[in-house]
Design an enzyme around this catalytic site. Structure first.
Site, short mmCIF file in Angstrom:
data_model
loop_
_atom_site.label_atom_id
_atom_site.label_comp_id
_atom_site.label_asym_id
_atom_site.label_seq_id
_atom_site.Cartn_x
_atom_site.Cartn_y
_atom_site.Cartn_z
N ARG A 163 36.86 39.94 37.60
CA ARG A 163 37.35 40.62 36.55
C ARG A 163 35.59 40.29 36.42
O ARG A 163 35.45 39.34 35.57
CB ARG A 163 38.46 40.34 36.28
N ASP A 168 35.71 46.67 29.47
CA ASP A 168 36.95 47.23 30.19
C ASP A 168 36.73 48.67 30.07
O ASP A 168 36.30 49.59 29.67
CB ASP A 168 37.85 47.54 28.70
N GLU A 171 41.57 53.17 33.26
CA GLU A 171 42.65 52.93 34.54
C GLU A 171 42.60 53.90 35.52
O GLU A 171 42.76 55.15 35.16
CB GLU A 171 43.72 52.34 33.50
N ARG A 211 42.88 35.99 38.83
CA ARG A 211 41.54 36.36 39.35
C ARG A 211 41.02 35.72 37.73
O ARG A 211 41.28 35.19 37.19
CB ARG A 211 41.69 38.29 38.90
#
Length: 311
Positions: A163, A168, A171, A211
């Site tokens: 990750r 960010d 999605e 992760r």
């Protein structure tokens, strides 16, 4: 019948039984038993030598060994060098050349101290991917002696899920949630940027999804390496990670660079910031806001189902 001339004379008992013991009369008219001579052959020289060698004093053998030769520098130095070399090779292999199959196998001592070199085998989303650990790189024999698997069955349970730290991305559709705007663009950009390439991941910690959170670098031009997360921010395909807990940047300096890159992309209206620059503030939604909204909607649906069942 002794008078018969053809009669055989009586045989001597001593000749008939040579193995029996005989008696000898001494001067005092006492009989003394004398053992009969043995018929066994005398021991040979070979037998005698074997007996003598088996009964040899082992202390004399030890004392006869010249132990001084083992304490001479010409013996001690090569022995110490060979032994030390073997132990060093074992240590290097265990610490630097042993392959790690999955994120769950990473030792806690690696976090914030070590980095892993590997080849990206798949990109799952705009901010995470899987890599096959290749310790030692080309010096460890990878790419010219040891090959990285390519099939799904060969890669199963043999890749590390990474990750990207501090960023960010929008999605993609999963778990029943719809896709977020610019999610496909972010995924395509990351795929083209790192898929099939060797990357180095500086490890920070594991997350709740199995992760490992890491800052990832890839070499695009000769010896110049690029921070993957920072490049995504510059292209407007990710935002700085915002959360109440669990935020990881890898240091204050990296956080400063990330926020400056985000502000610059936002000002220029790159990538996902186009909608915000065009004046459609109400339509624009950050990945963090999207996740919060989805979680709230799912919570409302669960509550509604619970009320319906009670009725």
């Amino acid at each position: 019948m002794k008078w018969l001339f053809w009669a055989s004379p009586p045989q001597d008992d001593s000749n008939s039984n040579s193995g029996a013991a005989s008696q000898v009369k001494c001067r005092n008219n006492e009989n003394v038993d004398v053992p009969a001579p043995s018929n066994a052959a005398p021991p040979s020289d070979r037998t005698i030598s074997k007996v003598q060698s088996s009964s040899r004093d082992w202390n004399s053998i030890v004392n006869a060994t010249d132990w001084k030769q083992f304490t001479e520098p010409r013996t001690i130095i090569p022995t110490a060098l060979v032994t030390g070399g073997i132990l060093l090779c074992v240590h290097i292999h265990r610490k630097y050349l042993r392959r790690i199959p999955e994120a769950g196998h990473i030792s806690p001592s690696f976090f914030r101290r070590r980095s892993l070199l590997g080849k990206v085998t798949s990109v799952g989303d705009g901010d995470n991917f899987r890599m096959y650990h290749t310790p030692g790189g080309k010096l460890g024999g990878w790419e010219w002696w040891r090959k990285v698997p390519t099939g799904k069955n060969e890669l199963k349970n043999r890749t590390i899920h990474v990750r990207l730290a501090g960023v960010d991305a929008p999605e993609l559709p999963h778990f029943g949630r719809p896709a977020q705007p610019f999610s496909q663009e972010a995924h395509s950009w990351l795929t083209n940027y790192i898929l099939g390439r060797r990357v180095r991941a500086h490890l920070y910690r594991p997350d709740q999804y199995g992760r490992v959170v890491a800052t990832v670098y890839v070499r695009r031009w000769l010896f110049f390496r690029q921070d993957v997360g920072l490049q995504m921010l510059k292209h407007g395909l990710a935002t700085v990670y915002e959360a109440k807990t669990g935020v990881e940047f890898g240091g204050v300096e990296l956080e400063r660079q990330y926020r400056e890159a985000e502000a610059c992309a936002k000002k220029k209206g790159k990538g996902m910031w186009k909608a915000l620059k065009g004046g459609t503030k109400g339509e624009w939604e950050s990945p963090r806001e999207y996740k919060t909204r989805m979680a709230a909607e799912e919570g409302q649906k669960k509550n509604a189902r619970g009320i319906t069942r009670k009725k």
